[in-house]
Design an enzyme around this catalytic site. Structure first.
Site, PDB file in Angstrom:
ATOM      1  N   GLU A   8      41.569  84.040  75.569  1.00  0.00           N
ATOM      2  CA  GLU A   8      42.709  84.958  75.406  1.00  0.00           C
ATOM      3  C   GLU A   8      42.244  86.257  74.768  1.00  0.00           C
ATOM      4  O   GLU A   8      41.341  86.251  73.928  1.00  0.00           O
ATOM      5  CB  GLU A   8      43.724  84.319  74.451  1.00  0.00           C
ATOM      6  CG  GLU A   8      44.685  83.352  75.114  1.00  0.00           C
ATOM      7  CD  GLU A   8      46.061  83.961  75.287  1.00  0.00           C
ATOM      8  OE1 GLU A   8      46.136  85.170  75.600  1.00  0.00           O
ATOM      9  OE2 GLU A   8      47.049  83.240  75.119  1.00  0.00           O
ATOM     10  N   ASP A   9      42.908  87.345  75.102  1.00  0.00           N
ATOM     11  CA  ASP A   9      42.627  88.599  74.395  1.00  0.00           C
ATOM     12  C   ASP A   9      43.213  88.571  72.988  1.00  0.00           C
ATOM     13  O   ASP A   9      42.546  88.878  72.011  1.00  0.00           O
ATOM     14  CB  ASP A   9      43.138  89.820  75.187  1.00  0.00           C
ATOM     15  CG  ASP A   9      44.623  89.732  75.566  1.00  0.00           C
ATOM     16  OD1 ASP A   9      45.251  88.683  75.334  1.00  0.00           O
ATOM     17  OD2 ASP A   9      45.145  90.727  76.105  1.00  0.00           O
ATOM     18  N   ASP A  37      49.659  86.689  69.967  1.00  0.00           N
ATOM     19  CA  ASP A  37      50.646  87.538  69.310  1.00  0.00           C
ATOM     20  C   ASP A  37      51.845  86.654  68.929  1.00  0.00           C
ATOM     21  O   ASP A  37      51.800  85.971  67.905  1.00  0.00           O
ATOM     22  CB  ASP A  37      51.006  88.654  70.288  1.00  0.00           C
ATOM     23  CG  ASP A  37      51.918  89.713  69.702  1.00  0.00           C
ATOM     24  OD1 ASP A  37      51.779  90.014  68.519  1.00  0.00           O
ATOM     25  OD2 ASP A  37      52.767  90.250  70.442  1.00  0.00           O
ATOM     26  N   PHE A  65      49.760  97.699  67.103  1.00  0.00           N
ATOM     27  CA  PHE A  65      49.527  97.631  68.544  1.00  0.00           C
ATOM     28  C   PHE A  65      48.124  98.146  68.834  1.00  0.00           C
ATOM     29  O   PHE A  65      47.796  99.290  68.544  1.00  0.00           O
ATOM     30  CB  PHE A  65      50.570  98.449  69.318  1.00  0.00           C
ATOM     31  CG  PHE A  65      50.472  98.207  70.798  1.00  0.00           C
ATOM     32  CD1 PHE A  65      51.057  97.083  71.364  1.00  0.00           C
ATOM     33  CD2 PHE A  65      49.746  99.071  71.614  1.00  0.00           C
ATOM     34  CE1 PHE A  65      50.936  96.840  72.728  1.00  0.00           C
ATOM     35  CE2 PHE A  65      49.633  98.826  72.975  1.00  0.00           C
ATOM     36  CZ  PHE A  65      50.223  97.712  73.530  1.00  0.00           C
ATOM     37  N   ARG A 101      41.872 100.288  78.767  1.00  0.00           N
ATOM     38  CA  ARG A 101      41.148  99.017  78.614  1.00  0.00           C
ATOM     39  C   ARG A 101      39.655  99.272  78.445  1.00  0.00           C
ATOM     40  O   ARG A 101      38.931  98.428  77.945  1.00  0.00           O
ATOM     41  CB  ARG A 101      41.354  98.139  79.852  1.00  0.00           C
ATOM     42  CG  ARG A 101      42.790  97.687  80.076  1.00  0.00           C
ATOM     43  CD  ARG A 101      42.837  96.651  81.189  1.00  0.00           C
ATOM     44  NE  ARG A 101      44.178  96.408  81.682  1.00  0.00           N
ATOM     45  CZ  ARG A 101      45.050  95.552  81.141  1.00  0.00           C
ATOM     46  NH1 ARG A 101      44.721  94.851  80.092  1.00  0.00           N
ATOM     47  NH2 ARG A 101      46.248  95.380  81.669  1.00  0.00           N
TER      48      ARG A 101
HETATM   49  P1  5GP Z   1      51.905  86.556  73.208  1.00  0.00           P
HETATM   50  O1  5GP Z   1      53.001  87.341  72.550  1.00  0.00           O
HETATM   51  O2  5GP Z   1      52.460  85.705  74.306  1.00  0.00           O
HETATM   52  O3  5GP Z   1      51.117  85.747  72.196  1.00  0.00           O
HETATM   53  O4  5GP Z   1      50.907  87.580  73.865  1.00  0.00           O
HETATM   54  C1  5GP Z   1      51.137  88.047  75.157  1.00  0.00           C
HETATM   55  C2  5GP Z   1      50.241  89.172  75.544  1.00  0.00           C
HETATM   56  O5  5GP Z   1      50.761  90.368  74.992  1.00  0.00           O
HETATM   57  C3  5GP Z   1      48.798  89.150  75.086  1.00  0.00           C
HETATM   58  O6  5GP Z   1      47.964  88.334  75.869  1.00  0.00           O
HETATM   59  C4  5GP Z   1      48.449  90.624  75.261  1.00  0.00           C
HETATM   60  O7  5GP Z   1      48.063  90.876  76.595  1.00  0.00           O
HETATM   61  C5  5GP Z   1      49.748  91.301  74.932  1.00  0.00           C
HETATM   62  N1  5GP Z   1      49.662  91.860  73.569  1.00  0.00           N
HETATM   63  C6  5GP Z   1      50.101  91.327  72.419  1.00  0.00           C
HETATM   64  N2  5GP Z   1      49.819  92.163  71.380  1.00  0.00           N
HETATM   65  C7  5GP Z   1      49.190  93.227  71.920  1.00  0.00           C
HETATM   66  C8  5GP Z   1      48.629  94.431  71.362  1.00  0.00           C
HETATM   67  O8  5GP Z   1      48.635  94.715  70.151  1.00  0.00           O
HETATM   68  N3  5GP Z   1      48.051  95.288  72.242  1.00  0.00           N
HETATM   69  C9  5GP Z   1      47.999  95.055  73.586  1.00  0.00           C
HETATM   70  N4  5GP Z   1      47.406  95.963  74.339  1.00  0.00           N
HETATM   71  N5  5GP Z   1      48.499  93.939  74.128  1.00  0.00           N
HETATM   72  C10 5GP Z   1      49.088  93.032  73.306  1.00  0.00           C
END
Ligand code: 5GP
Length: 204
Positions: free
Chosen positions: A128-129, A132, A181, A194
């Protein structure tokens, strides 16, 4: 006929003036007037940490093999760097998700691309990147568990625990960050940026 350089290099670079430039350390985002970004984690520090994660994974999976599942699109750069530090046999799969806020729901995850091959009886590492809210990881871990892997763990480049809505965690985490963010190193702002080498934050 290619001119041979005195250095002995066989090929001339096609466009010497277009050699790769390091991304600027901070500045205004080109084409997005009014938005500024600052470096949160510089490229060198990212590389060191990714190498550490690789060593940890090598130790934990010694004598086994891995299926590494990259979550599109944000994890592609992390995945590409990480696997260069992993020396257990592995194959790569990609899976895609999209999250959205409905008018009556607090957050839904949708599959946009599924795996190409089964993962039954395989040791699977989800890449995962960023974790969040945790909705994506929660959705994907349930989905992949149904495919009956031998084991399933998660490696996340970033973790933002203060934003969590579901109690999930990464087994390996690169960096824990505050609620900012972030962009760069694979992560986007409206599908751009990216390619920044450093992890950056948008400054309001
Ligand atoms: P989740 O909220 O489901 O854990 O994360 C969903 C997706 O939201 C992550 O895989 C990522 O792609 C995107 N995301 C969450 N926080 C950030 C952030 O701070 N920056 C960016 N660019 N994407 C984010």
């Amino acid at each position: 006929r290619f001119p041979r350089r005195r250095s002995g290099r066989l090929f001339r670079r096609a466009h010497p003036h277009r050699s790769a430039q390091p991304a600027p350390a901070h500045g205004r985002l080109a084409g997005m007037s009014g938005l500024r970004f600052e470096v949160l984690i510089p490229h060198g520090q990212i590389q060191q940490r990714v190498a550490e994660l690789g060593r940890q994974i090598n130790a934990d999976y010694a004598g086994r093999s891995l299926v590494m599942v990259g979550v599109l699109k944000g994890s592609f750069m992390f995945l590409a760097d990480l696997i260069r530090h992993i020396d257990v046999p592995l194959r790569i799969e990609f899976i895609g998700t999209r999250s959205y806020e409905g008018t009556t729901t607090s957050g839904q995850v949708q599959l946009t691309k599924d795996l190409d091959r089964p993962i039954v009886d395989e040791d699977v590492l989800l890449v995962e990147d960023i974790i969040d809210t945790g909705l994506t990881l929660n959705y994907l871990s349930h989905l992949l568990e149904q495919r009956q892997p031998r084991s399933l763990k998660t490696v996340a480049f970033l973790d933002k625990p203060s934003r969590r809505r579901i109690d999930v965690h990464g087994d390996y985490v690169g960096f824990t960050i505050e609620d900012r963010f972030v962009i760069g190193y694979g992560l986007d702002f409206e599908q751009r940026y990216r390619n920044l080498r450093d992890l950056c934050v948008l400054v309001p």
